[in-house]
Design an enzyme around this catalytic site. Structure first.
Site, mmCIF file in Angstrom:
data_model
loop_
_atom_site.group_PDB
_atom_site.id
_atom_site.type_symbol
_atom_site.label_atom_id
_atom_site.label_comp_id
_atom_site.label_asym_id
_atom_site.label_seq_id
_atom_site.Cartn_x
_atom_site.Cartn_y
_atom_site.Cartn_z
ATOM 1 C CB CYS A 15 -0.973 -0.026 1.180
ATOM 2 S SG CYS A 15 -0.182 -0.056 2.802
ATOM 3 N NE ARG A 27 -4.529 1.439 1.833
ATOM 4 C CZ ARG A 27 -4.364 2.159 0.737
ATOM 5 N NH1 ARG A 27 -5.279 2.068 -0.220
ATOM 6 N NH2 ARG A 27 -3.336 2.965 0.584
ATOM 7 C CG ASP A 70 -5.281 5.690 2.586
ATOM 8 O OD1 ASP A 70 -5.285 5.244 3.752
ATOM 9 O OD2 ASP A 70 -4.418 6.448 2.147
HETATM 10 P P1 4NP Z 1 -1.699 2.830 4.023
HETATM 11 O O1 4NP Z 1 -2.348 4.196 4.597
HETATM 12 O O2 4NP Z 1 -1.175 3.160 2.639
HETATM 13 O O3 4NP Z 1 -2.861 1.887 3.974
HETATM 14 O O4 4NP Z 1 -0.624 2.435 4.987
HETATM 15 C C1 4NP Z 1 -1.676 5.417 4.659
HETATM 16 C C2 4NP Z 1 -0.809 5.673 5.698
HETATM 17 C C3 4NP Z 1 -0.166 6.887 5.770
HETATM 18 C C4 4NP Z 1 -0.387 7.845 4.796
HETATM 19 C C5 4NP Z 1 -1.252 7.588 3.761
HETATM 20 C C6 4NP Z 1 -1.903 6.360 3.686
HETATM 21 N N1 4NP Z 1 0.273 9.095 4.872
HETATM 22 O O5 4NP Z 1 -0.023 9.976 4.024
HETATM 23 O O6 4NP Z 1 1.113 9.307 5.759
#
Ligand code: 4NP
Length: 164
Positions: free
Chosen positions: A10, A16, A131
């Protein structure tokens, strides 16, 4: 089932993909037993290094713990070129992850390893795992349910393929 090497990807590797790794591992043990499951390589990574070495988001840890799965030992890392060699399947959560992973390599054999994780449940629809980072708790439960179902569906698909 034949042991496989699977990488979940991800953006941040804190919401995720750690949940995907945890739920897939737990279902594999349920279906195959601990000894066989140990032969599989299951890991996760982010397309970014925003959260390098961090534990999964507390909300992801809480939602998986609610379902009896402990993901607290996982640490975030960024995907690297050698992952394309090491893993058989690279499962992405959304089309932004897909684009970012594909552009890391020109090798078409490596690019063919990249799939939308929800393809098992919704073939050829390129469905996205939303997300949940900027949303509330219920978003994390929703993500858990999607990832758990997709894990079940991939395991079932591979079982069927090996029977024919
Ligand atoms: P992930 O979610 O891609 O599912 O781990 C996110 C975690 C952090 C961020 C964006 C999405 N961020 O912008 O820091």
């Amino acid at each position: 089932m034949i042991p496989r090497a699977i990488l979940f990807v991800c953006l941040g590797n804190i919401c995720r993909s750690p949940v995907a790794q945890g739920t897939f591992q737990s279902l594999l043990i349920k279906h195959q037993g601990g000894q066989i499951a140990k032969k599989w390589l299951i890991d996760s990574a982010g397309t970014s290094d925003y959260h390098k070495n961090e534990s999964p988001d507390p909300r992801s840890q809480e939602s998986t713990a609610y379902h009896g799965i402990d993901i607290s030992n996982q640490r975030s890392r960024q995907i690297e070129l050698k992952d394309f060699e090491k893993f058989d399947f690279i499962f992405v959560m959304d089309s932004s992850n897909y684009k970012n992973v594909i552009k890391l390599t020109d090798n078409s054999l490596y690019q063919k390893k990249v799939h939308f994780f929800l393809d098992s449940s919704f073939p050829n629809e390129n469905r996205q795992v939303p997300d949940p980072y900027f949303g509330g708790k219920e978003g994390f439960e929703n993500v858990f349910q999607m990832l758990n179902k997709a894990s079940e569906d991939w395991i079932e698909r591979w079982k069927q393929e090996e029977r024919v």
